[in-house]
Design a protein around this motif. Structure first.
Motif, PDB file in Angstrom:
ATOM      1  N   GLU A 168      30.816  40.895  37.141  1.00  0.00           N
ATOM      2  CA  GLU A 168      30.972  40.726  38.575  1.00  0.00           C
ATOM      3  C   GLU A 168      32.301  40.060  38.919  1.00  0.00           C
ATOM      4  OE1 GLU A 168      27.559  38.403  39.422  1.00  0.00           O
ATOM      5  OE2 GLU A 168      26.184  40.079  39.331  1.00  0.00           O
ATOM      6  N   SER A 169      32.995  40.628  39.873  1.00  0.00           N
ATOM      7  CA  SER A 169      34.245  40.042  40.335  1.00  0.00           C
ATOM      8  C   SER A 169      34.657  40.723  41.620  1.00  0.00           C
ATOM      9  CB  SER A 169      35.351  40.218  39.284  1.00  0.00           C
ATOM     10  OG  SER A 169      36.586  39.776  39.794  1.00  0.00           O
ATOM     11  N   GLU A 170      35.248  39.942  42.512  1.00  0.00           N
ATOM     12  CA  GLU A 170      35.783  40.499  43.750  1.00  0.00           C
ATOM     13  C   GLU A 170      37.302  40.392  43.777  1.00  0.00           C
ATOM     14  OE1 GLU A 170      33.846  38.489  46.939  1.00  0.00           O
ATOM     15  OE2 GLU A 170      31.850  39.261  46.420  1.00  0.00           O
ATOM     16  N   VAL A 171      37.887  40.031  42.651  1.00  0.00           N
ATOM     17  CA  VAL A 171      39.324  39.769  42.602  1.00  0.00           C
ATOM     18  C   VAL A 171      40.112  41.071  42.577  1.00  0.00           C
ATOM     19  CG1 VAL A 171      41.169  38.656  41.305  1.00  0.00           C
ATOM     20  CG2 VAL A 171      38.890  37.650  41.354  1.00  0.00           C
ATOM     21  N   GLN A 172      41.112  41.165  43.425  1.00  0.00           N
ATOM     22  CA  GLN A 172      41.993  42.326  43.446  1.00  0.00           C
ATOM     23  C   GLN A 172      43.338  42.014  42.791  1.00  0.00           C
ATOM     24  OE1 GLN A 172      41.106  45.324  44.410  1.00  0.00           O
ATOM     25  NE2 GLN A 172      39.095  44.738  45.186  1.00  0.00           N
ATOM     26  N   ASP A 173      43.830  40.806  42.957  1.00  0.00           N
ATOM     27  CA  ASP A 173      45.144  40.418  42.452  1.00  0.00           C
ATOM     28  C   ASP A 173      45.040  38.989  41.915  1.00  0.00           C
ATOM     29  OD1 ASP A 173      47.824  39.820  42.014  1.00  0.00           O
ATOM     30  OD2 ASP A 173      48.499  40.993  43.720  1.00  0.00           O
ATOM     31  N   PRO A 174      44.548  38.828  40.684  1.00  0.00           N
ATOM     32  CA  PRO A 174      44.223  37.487  40.187  1.00  0.00           C
ATOM     33  C   PRO A 174      45.401  36.530  40.089  1.00  0.00           C
ATOM     34  CG  PRO A 174      43.994  39.129  38.449  1.00  0.00           C
ATOM     35  CD  PRO A 174      44.169  39.875  39.720  1.00  0.00           C
ATOM     36  N   ILE A 244      43.556  39.818  32.369  1.00  0.00           N
ATOM     37  CA  ILE A 244      44.333  40.459  31.314  1.00  0.00           C
ATOM     38  C   ILE A 244      44.795  41.844  31.752  1.00  0.00           C
ATOM     39  CG2 ILE A 244      42.334  41.459  30.120  1.00  0.00           C
ATOM     40  CD1 ILE A 244      45.484  39.960  28.475  1.00  0.00           C
ATOM     41  N   HIS A 245      44.054  42.499  32.626  1.00  0.00           N
ATOM     42  CA  HIS A 245      44.498  43.792  33.153  1.00  0.00           C
ATOM     43  C   HIS A 245      45.808  43.627  33.911  1.00  0.00           C
ATOM     44  CE1 HIS A 245      44.456  47.671  35.217  1.00  0.00           C
ATOM     45  NE2 HIS A 245      44.624  47.007  36.353  1.00  0.00           N
ATOM     46  N   GLN A 246      45.870  42.594  34.758  1.00  0.00           N
ATOM     47  CA  GLN A 246      47.109  42.386  35.507  1.00  0.00           C
ATOM     48  C   GLN A 246      48.231  41.912  34.589  1.00  0.00           C
ATOM     49  OE1 GLN A 246      47.172  39.489  38.776  1.00  0.00           O
ATOM     50  NE2 GLN A 246      48.300  41.030  39.940  1.00  0.00           N
ATOM     51  N   GLN A 247      47.897  41.104  33.601  1.00  0.00           N
ATOM     52  CA  GLN A 247      48.916  40.690  32.642  1.00  0.00           C
ATOM     53  C   GLN A 247      49.509  41.907  31.935  1.00  0.00           C
ATOM     54  OE1 GLN A 247      46.250  37.936  30.642  1.00  0.00           O
ATOM     55  NE2 GLN A 247      47.555  36.197  31.166  1.00  0.00           N
ATOM     56  N   MET A 248      48.642  42.846  31.553  1.00  0.00           N
ATOM     57  CA  MET A 248      49.137  44.068  30.919  1.00  0.00           C
ATOM     58  C   MET A 248      50.069  44.829  31.849  1.00  0.00           C
ATOM     59  SD  MET A 248      46.050  45.764  28.663  1.00  0.00           S
ATOM     60  CE  MET A 248      44.604  45.279  29.573  1.00  0.00           C
ATOM     61  N   ASP A 249      49.695  44.941  33.102  1.00  0.00           N
ATOM     62  CA  ASP A 249      50.514  45.669  34.060  1.00  0.00           C
ATOM     63  C   ASP A 249      51.899  45.039  34.178  1.00  0.00           C
ATOM     64  OD1 ASP A 249      50.942  47.612  36.248  1.00  0.00           O
ATOM     65  OD2 ASP A 249      50.907  45.825  37.521  1.00  0.00           O
ATOM     66  N   GLY A 324      42.629  33.357  31.727  1.00  0.00           N
ATOM     67  CA  GLY A 324      41.730  32.889  32.776  1.00  0.00           C
ATOM     68  C   GLY A 324      42.438  32.796  34.111  1.00  0.00           C
ATOM     69  N   HIS A 325      41.879  32.014  35.019  1.00  0.00           N
ATOM     70  CA  HIS A 325      42.382  31.981  36.392  1.00  0.00           C
ATOM     71  C   HIS A 325      43.004  30.646  36.775  1.00  0.00           C
ATOM     72  CE1 HIS A 325      40.901  35.988  37.478  1.00  0.00           C
ATOM     73  NE2 HIS A 325      39.952  35.723  36.593  1.00  0.00           N
ATOM     74  N   GLY A 326      43.591  29.987  35.774  1.00  0.00           N
ATOM     75  CA  GLY A 326      44.395  28.806  36.035  1.00  0.00           C
ATOM     76  C   GLY A 326      45.838  29.103  35.671  1.00  0.00           C
ATOM     77  N   THR A 327      46.663  28.072  35.664  1.00  0.00           N
ATOM     78  CA  THR A 327      48.083  28.287  35.417  1.00  0.00           C
ATOM     79  C   THR A 327      48.375  28.742  33.995  1.00  0.00           C
ATOM     80  OG1 THR A 327      48.478  25.961  34.830  1.00  0.00           O
ATOM     81  CG2 THR A 327      48.679  26.563  37.159  1.00  0.00           C
ATOM     82  N   LEU A 328      47.431  28.562  33.064  1.00  0.00           N
ATOM     83  CA  LEU A 328      47.656  29.033  31.689  1.00  0.00           C
ATOM     84  C   LEU A 328      47.766  30.554  31.616  1.00  0.00           C
ATOM     85  CD1 LEU A 328      45.485  26.821  29.294  1.00  0.00           C
ATOM     86  CD2 LEU A 328      47.873  26.584  29.951  1.00  0.00           C
TER      87      LEU A 328
END
Length: 342
Positions: A168-174, A244-249, A324-328
């Motif tokens: 579950e997630s509603e994030v479009q641009d993490p 990780i999907h956005q990181q890959m992009d 994850g969803h912090g600055t790391l």
């Protein structure tokens, strides 16, 4: 990041299964009343309050800049630190062993209440800490409304709206959610200038990676990101809702599992072979293992030998917490870029 169902990380399956697909938060859109105030010193100001923000589909009104924060999870900790609010943390409850990057020293000086799993969260303990704001990746058997009864406001960080389930997630641009969280926390804490500086720095680092990828595209672009629990554990995979999907992009890589509109799921061996990724990113939960052991745990699986990335041993390795969803997440982006460059 809560999860109550399937979660890739072994202890994480206990620790972040607890944590990951966490509750909620979408873009934190704030609406403030009056002047923003001067936050150059990093100190809270009286201007701009009460302040109302939309957090996880609910309106959260902050009457005045909070002074006692109960911060749950390393991701939340790094965001509060980036926003300039470390000195306001009265209690810090990270997951045991969770990396914190450059925020480790300052966060380590705050009163500690580490948790092993999300089920360790205790409503009475939080209330007993007398915070005026909880900043968290989510909650377990109780919710923000329960803490509000005790006069405690709750801010759930972006990237975890949608529920506890791993899919579950509603994030479009993490990554933009990270910027939004820091900005919002800066408004709440009255530390806008520090928050703006942190966001500008993170944006610059991200853009540097994107520019590098544009100038020197990776030779093998089709990629799948898998969570590797060990040599025999069931593999997890990451779809289009994951960080990780956005990181890959941003790295110039194409997620071959992007058609799966989820954060995390368990793929079949056949699906992985059919996807034929040229490169794999092996995410793992750090502990008593090495990056080489993680690679071998993936490339030694006979059932995966038909995958080009396995046959060529084209595997990048990343600490799970760096997706994850912090600055790391920005540290993780840079770490992957460095591996690609090598």
């Amino acid at each position: 990041m809560l999860r109550s169902t399937m979660r890739p990380h072994r202890r994480l399956a206990s620790s972040r299964s607890r944590l990951a697909a966490a509750v909620a938060t979408g873009l934190l859109v704030l609406t403030a009343c009056g002047d923003d105030g001067d936050a150059d010193s990093g100190d809270a100001t009286a201007g701009g309050f009460p302040l109302t923000v939309e957090n996880c589909g609910r309106e959260l009104t902050i009457e005045e800049p909070p002074e006692r924060l109960y911060v749950i999870g390393g991701e939340a900790g790094t965001l509060v630190h980036a926003a300039g609010g470390t000195d306001r943390i009265s209690t810090f409850a990270p997951l045991t062993g969770e990396p914190l990057g450059e925020a480790a020293g300052p966060l380590g000086e705050r009163e500690q209440a580490p948790i092993k799993t999300i089920t360790d969260l205790n409503q009475e303990a939080i209330i007993g800490g007398s915070p005026d704001l909880v900043v968290t990746f989510g909650l377990n058997e109780f919710g923000p409304e329960d803490l509000q009864v005790a006069g405690i406001s709750t801010f759930i960080i972006g990237g975890y709206c949608g529920g506890f389930g791993a899919g579950e997630s509603e994030v479009q641009d993490p990554i933009k959610e990270i910027y939004a969280d820091i900005t919002t926390l800066g408004r709440i804490l009255g530390t806008e200038t520090r928050a703006e500086e942190a966001v500008t720095d993170l944006q610059g680092r991200v853009e540097a990676v994107r520019e590098q990828a544009d100038q020197s595209p990776p030779s093998a672009a089709t990629t799948a990101a898998l969570f590797v629990p060990g040599p025999d554990g069931a593999l997890g995979a990451y779809g289009s809702r994951s960080m990780i999907h956005q990181q890959m992009d941003y790295l110039g890589l194409s997620n071959v599992l992007a058609d799966t509109d989820e954060r995390f799921f368990e793929p079949s061996t056949e699906a992985l072979i059919d996807a034929a990724p040229e490169r794999l990113i092996a995410l793992y939960e750090p502990g008593d293992t090495s990056e080489q052991e993680v690679r071998e745990a993936l490339t030694s699986r006979e059932e995966l030998t038909g995958i080009p990335a396995v046959a060529e041993e084209e595997v990048l390795v990343l600490d799970f917490f760096h997706s994850g969803h912090g600055t790391l997440a920005v540290d993780g982006l840079e770490a992957l870029a460095e591996q690609i460059g090598r």
